[in-house]
Structure formats: C-alpha cells, structure tokens
Design an enzyme around this catalytic site. Structure first.
Site, PDB file in Angstrom:
ATOM      1  CG  ASN B  29     -21.061  24.763  10.123  1.00 15.19           C
ATOM      2  OD1 ASN B  29     -20.038  24.670  10.790  1.00 15.19           O
ATOM      3  ND2 ASN B  29     -22.260  24.789  10.672  1.00 15.19           N
ATOM      4  CB  THR B  52     -23.852  29.658  13.173  1.00 18.19           C
ATOM      5  OG1 THR B  52     -23.392  29.189  14.447  1.00 18.19           O
ATOM      6  CG2 THR B  52     -25.023  30.600  13.360  1.00 18.19           C
ATOM      7  CD  GLU B  53     -22.595  24.206  14.600  1.00 16.04           C
ATOM      8  OE1 GLU B  53     -22.406  24.973  13.631  1.00 16.04           O
ATOM      9  OE2 GLU B  53     -21.677  23.709  15.283  1.00 16.04           O
ATOM     10  CG  ASN B  54     -26.153  28.908  17.206  1.00 12.06           C
ATOM     11  OD1 ASN B  54     -25.363  28.871  16.266  1.00 12.06           O
ATOM     12  ND2 ASN B  54     -26.462  30.019  17.821  1.00 12.06           N
ATOM     13  CB  SER B  94     -30.011  23.961  12.514  1.00  9.15           C
ATOM     14  OG  SER B  94     -28.688  24.373  12.284  1.00  9.15           O
TER      15      SER B  94
END
Lengths: 236, 217
Positions: B29, B52-54, B94
C-alpha cells in the site's frame, strides 16, 4: 410480489425527517449518490447527522447539502478536499459537529451495525488523540480500543445495476461503503443506472443481496462530481 | 541546516532506493505524495500487487487521457487503472486486509518520526486546522512493515527525525525504516541506526540534521 422500485430520487427520500441519521456512500466522487443527495436537499430535512467518508467537493452533492445548512453533525474520516471550502467554513464557524473516525474504524463500525455487533476492539488509533475517552483492553499483549457500532435511519447508495428484488452490483471502486451501509440502515435506498428483472443478475456476482435494500431508483445517467465541479455547477 | 534538497538523492532516487528493498510478490500500500513514486521504480522481474484502501488490489498506473473512469480511483482520489488479476472489494474487506496483517508493506509520508518508531503524519494540531485522518491509523496498526519516505528536514530546516513527536500521533512505535534524501535509517530498539548513506553524504552531516541520537550500523 416484491418490487422495490420507486419512481424517482424525490419519491425515494420523501420520508426522511428532520433529525434523521443518514449514511451516504462514496469515497470522493466514486459511489457518491449525487441525485439522491440533491433530492434530499429539495426535500428540506434539517438537523441531519450524516455518516460519510468525506464532505464533498465544490458546491454539489454532499458539499451542497452541507452548504444548505441541513446537517447538525458529520461522522467522517477525511473532511478535507482540495476543491471545497464548504465544510472548513462551517467547522471553523462552529456551525457543525465533527466526529472524526479512522477510515477502517468507520467501515468496521458500519459493518458491525449491520451485523448486529454492538461493539468491537480495534488496534487503530491506540496512543493517539482519537483514543481519548475510549475504553482500551490488552489482548495477547497488545492494546486495543473499544469502538461502538454505527447504525442509521436511512442509507443513500450508488450502485451500477439492481434487480427489482434489490440485489445490487457496483462499478469498480464506487463499491466502497455501499455494501456495508446497505446493511446498517433501517431504510436503504440505492440509485442505479439500470433496474432489471430478477434472474438477470447472476446470483454468483451479486454484491449486496436484496435483503439489505429497501428502495431502488433508476438514474440512467448519473452526474459525476468532478464534471459538475469542472463546469462550475452548484446546487440548487 | 538550510536547503538539504541540494545534497543527496532526488525524490525519484529516494523512491528507487526504496523500491529495491521490496521483495517480489509483496502486497503493498503506497501513501499519497512521494510514496506514489515508488511504483515507477520496481526492479525488472519483480511483480508487486498494489492495494489502494478505497477498494482495489492490482492497481495500475493512471489511464491514458480520456480513457479513465471517475469511479476507478485511488486513495488520493486520482483516476487509476486495474491490471489483469485485479479485484474490487468494499471498505470493510479492504481494512480487514490492512488490520488483519495481510498487507506486507505500506509506505507513508511523515511530518515527524521519533526514534522509538512513533509517527505523526495527519495533523499539526493547530486550533483552526481541519482534522482529517483517513486510513493512516489503520495502516500503521495492521500492516506488517511500515516504511516512511520523506525529506530529512522540513522546508524551514527543522529535523523530521526527532526524539519525541510534538505533533499528534498517528501511531505508537509503528515505523520500521525511514528513507530520506540523505540516508536509509532503521528504527531499532536502540533508536535510529543508519543502514546506508547516500553516496557523497557524510555521517556527521546526517547526524547534525537529525533531532535524536543516530548510530552507524
């Protein structure tokens, strides 16, 4: 017979009262249900508590709802946007309450709300200012914070396609908070580009099962925040 | 103590130096800013999967002009692409990847890093600042290794590597390693330890610009 369709965004939000708690999906503009938010502005409900990752861009969508002075409180992880001054202005003038929540804690509190789990422990924010006033406990030698669930009266969500039973699929990273917010609200309202008959969505690819969805609204050509902002739009 | 940017690695070179240290097959990340540069310098023959944390694993570079989708974005809200083998997922999944220890490495920017591994990177704590935390506190709490990539000092010449953070913390004792334009520095139980100096940079020069004791390996 089950048919969760309603005629338009206005009808979908017509019973949202003053003081309601409303979850609004989206991460940035991806998954932001712009048409439902604008319908909520038209509806006129006040003193709302909104649970959403961001606070909108420009003066459209969520930022427009804020600007119209309809919110008493936001529960949010990142209330800062390069291109909007609406939230910072309200916040600095003391016109709105902010509950700042780490993004993963926000997601898990919502998931817990939908799953019937009133509280859970998480390692995020231990030792930081956001841990102040929270119970903590050590498990297996590591410290965790107790966090409460989040639930809402309504959720406004953007999907790609739904059937009339409320089964939903999403578009790419617009999925973000949709599936968990649908679980955590008493009344979940999903706007989609197209509504199809039961059987047209392969059960293997359904992301949000219809049991979590109460109303489905077809919005064939939804606006994108970035395009509205680039065009200098504001709402109403 | 002024303008350290003229000496040492450029931003691209810092990113390249960090990329060399990421093992093949890692799930990674990358934070916003200098961390994003790391993706450009992955050595030939290695495959990294970017999270990607979204809600995307298998994030690729920015799309060609006009070929993007406003609903395919990264955590910095910029349009990206999804590579072959990518997967989309919702936010709770996520952050289960993050908190559950499934991500191998995250690379973040920093306002301050302390010699005990404390990180401050989300707020100056000033009264009129708009507090915004995003996913940083979850990332540092759950990802297996957390690296910082940052200029060694602030624009006004203040050390970013310090004895104790004065800004509000993002996490306690969470940083493993720091990459600056001057050196690669590990956070050890005994404090900051130089792993490697940028060619041409003297240890003393780095020590003078570091706000906590610094040892050589």
């Amino acid at each position: 017979m089950i048919d969760k369709r309603v005629k338009g965004p206005g009808e979908a939000v017509a019973d949202i009262p003053d003081g309601a708690t409303v979850m609004i999906g989206g991460f940035g503009e991806a998954g932001s249900p712009v048409e439902l938010i604008h319908a909520l502005i038209d509806r006129g409900a006040r003193d709302l508590t909104v649970i959403s990752n961001n606070t909108g861009s420009g003066e459209v969508g969520l930022a427009a709802l804020l600007k119209a002075d309809r919110l008493a409180k936001v529960v949010c992880s990142f209330p800062r946007t390069a291109n909007s001054t609406v939230f910072p202005d309200l916040y600095r003038r003391g016109k709105i309450e902010l509950e700042l929540v780490p993004q993963g804690t926000l997601a898990e509190r919502i998931r817990a709300g939908g799953a019937g789990i009133p509280a859970f422990y998480t390692p995020a924010a231990v030792g930081t200012p956001l841990a102040e006033g929270k119970e903590s406990r050590v498990f297996d030698g590591k410290e965790y914070l107790l966090e409460r669930w989040l639930r809402a009266d309504f959720a406004l969500i953007k999907g790609q396609c739904a059937d009339t039973h409320g089964n939903v699929v999403y578009n790419k990273t617009a999925r973000n908070f949709g599936p968990i917010m649908a679980m955590a609200a008493k009344v979940s309202i999903v706007q989609v580009r197209s509504v199809v008959s039961p059987g047209e969505i392969d059960p293997e690819v359904v992301v949000t099962p219809g049991i979590f969805v109460d109303r489905v609204v077809e919005v064939p050509n939804p606006a994108h925040e970035s395009e509205l902002v680039a065009a200098g739009a504001s709402y109403p | 103590m002024t303008n350290t940017e003229e000496i040492g690695w450029s931003r691209d070179e810092m990113a390249r130096r960090l990329a060399v240290d990421i093992p093949d097959g890692s799930y990674v990340n990358l934070g916003i800013g200098i961390p994003e540069l790391v993706a450009r310098f992955v050595p030939e023959g290695r495959t990294l999967i970017y999270h990607t944390e979204n809600g995307l694993l298998g994030m690729g570079p920015s799309p060609e002009k006009g070929a993007g989708d406003p609903e395919l974005i990264n955590a910095g809200k910029r349009q990206v692409t999804a590579l072959a083998g990518a997967a989309y997922f919702h936010h709770a999944d996520s952050f289960a990847m993050i908190r559950g220890g499934h991500i191998d490495l995250c690379v973040l920017g920093a306002m301050q890093v302390a010699c005990n591994g404390d990180l401050a990177n989300w707020s100056t704590g000033e009264p009129d600042a708009i507090p915004a935390v995003g996913g940083a506190m979850d990332l540092v709490a759950g990802v297996k290794s957390v690296y910082v990539i940052t200029q060694h000092c602030t624009k006004t010449g203040e050390p970013k590597l310090v004895e104790r953070c004065t800004y509000p913390l993002t996490g306690r004792g969470v940083i493993n390693r720091v990459y600056t334009e001057l050196a690669v520095i590990d956070v050890t139980p005994a404090g900051f330890e130089v792993v490697e100096l940028c060619p041409g940079v003297e240890f003393e020069y780095v020590r003078e610009r570091t706000g906590a004791p610094l040892r050589r390996r």
